[in-house]
Design an enzyme around this catalytic site. Structure first.
Site, PDB file in Angstrom:
ATOM      1  CE  LYS A 152       2.145  -3.624   9.658  1.00  0.00           C
ATOM      2  NZ  LYS A 152       2.044  -3.356   8.197  1.00  0.00           N
ATOM      3  CE1 TYR A 195       3.406   0.486  12.840  1.00  0.00           C
ATOM      4  CE2 TYR A 195       1.238   0.905  11.890  1.00  0.00           C
ATOM      5  CZ  TYR A 195       2.442   0.224  11.881  1.00  0.00           C
ATOM      6  OH  TYR A 195       2.672  -0.722  10.921  1.00  0.00           O
ATOM      7  CG  ASP A 255      -0.136  -0.062   2.538  1.00  0.00           C
ATOM      8  OD1 ASP A 255       0.815  -0.867   2.608  1.00  0.00           O
ATOM      9  OD2 ASP A 255      -0.471   0.657   3.489  1.00  0.00           O
TER      10      ASP A 255
END
Length: 266
Positions: free
Chosen positions: A177, A146, A26
């Protein structure tokens, strides 16, 4: 879990090991057509021949070759976007819906959230909307979580990463993730805080193949469910060969030395 979601998850997660090898492609939205993703069909063919379980891409390039020659691969459509050209590159926005992903034949969707950013609230709202819609369609959700913002001193700190993973878990993601925390003991704490599979990100390009394989191996030993790594795979001189070594670690429980031996073969 619905039957539809179970079926789709088995297209991206190895049913025997419960682990997965995902290669994100991506990057074209965030940083442009960098080396390794200029020809998507060629890139995907190499990735699949190496044994990856799934590729991840934006909706517009699915038509450019999400299926490799000779073999299918799981398709994850990324719903979030921002560009490095923006003054606010960490502010992700939704550019695709679950319904669009269904029409494109996706096996899962993914959403990127940067906790700590000034626009965190909007990204969390987007994640909630996606997980709600995904339930209706029986669509698995991968949450890329994140910590990036003014208050974040170290985005790899184990407590910070564990917090990120838990937020994804709590808001309905089926796979989370996060960055690797640097060692198995600290990453085991991240995994322990989630009741869904946790995979590691690759981050910036790593110069050493052994370093990448050691990171993957240690994450799996800590209870991780595999990886979602892009540049460190598709920018390798021999992505298919590297992925065969990664597959040996993730799905066959091979050690790093054995995986490196695979890389030395012609």
């Amino acid at each position: 879990m619905t039957i539809g979601k179970s079926i789709r998850l088995e297209r991206i997660v190895n049913r025997d090991t419960g682990r997965t090898i995902i290669v994100p492609l991506d990057h074209g939205v965030s940083v442009g057509p960098i080396a390794g993703i200029e020809n998507m069909r060629e890139t995907v063919t190499g990735i699949v021949s190496g044994g990856a379980n799934a590729v991840l891409m934006h909706k517009g390039v699915v038509r450019c070759g999400h299926r490799a020659r000779g073999r299918d691969v799981g398709l994850i459509i990324h719903l979030s976007a921002s560009t490095s050209l923006s003054p606010f590159p960490n502010a992700k926005t939704l550019v695709c819906t679950v319904e669009e992903a269904v029409r494109l034949g996706a096996d899962a969707v993914s959403v990127h959230v940067n906790l700590g950013d000034e626009t965190e609230a909007k990204m969390l709202d987007d994640l909630g909307l996606v997980t709600e819609a995904a339930v209706s369609w029986g669509m698995p959700v991968l949450a890329m979580m994140y910590a990036r913002g003014p208050k974040v001193k170290n985005e790899f700190d184990a407590d910070v990463v564990a917090h990120c993973a838990r937020v994804g878990n709590e808001l309905g993601a089926d796979i989370v993730k996060v960055p690797y925390t640097g060692d198995p003991d600290s990453f085991a704490k991240v995994v322990a805080g989630c009741c869904v599979p946790v995979v590691i990100a690759g981050g910036p390009k790593i110069d050493s193949r052994r370093g990448l394989l050691e990171m993957i191996s240690n994450s799996v030993l800590a209870g991780g469910a595999g990886l979602s790594v892009g540049r460190n795979i598709f920018q390798d001189p021999e992505p298919a060969k590297l992925l065969r070594a990664v597959t040996a670690i993730v799905h066959e429980n091979a050690g790093v030395d054995a995986a490196m031996e695979l890389l030395s073969r012609n």
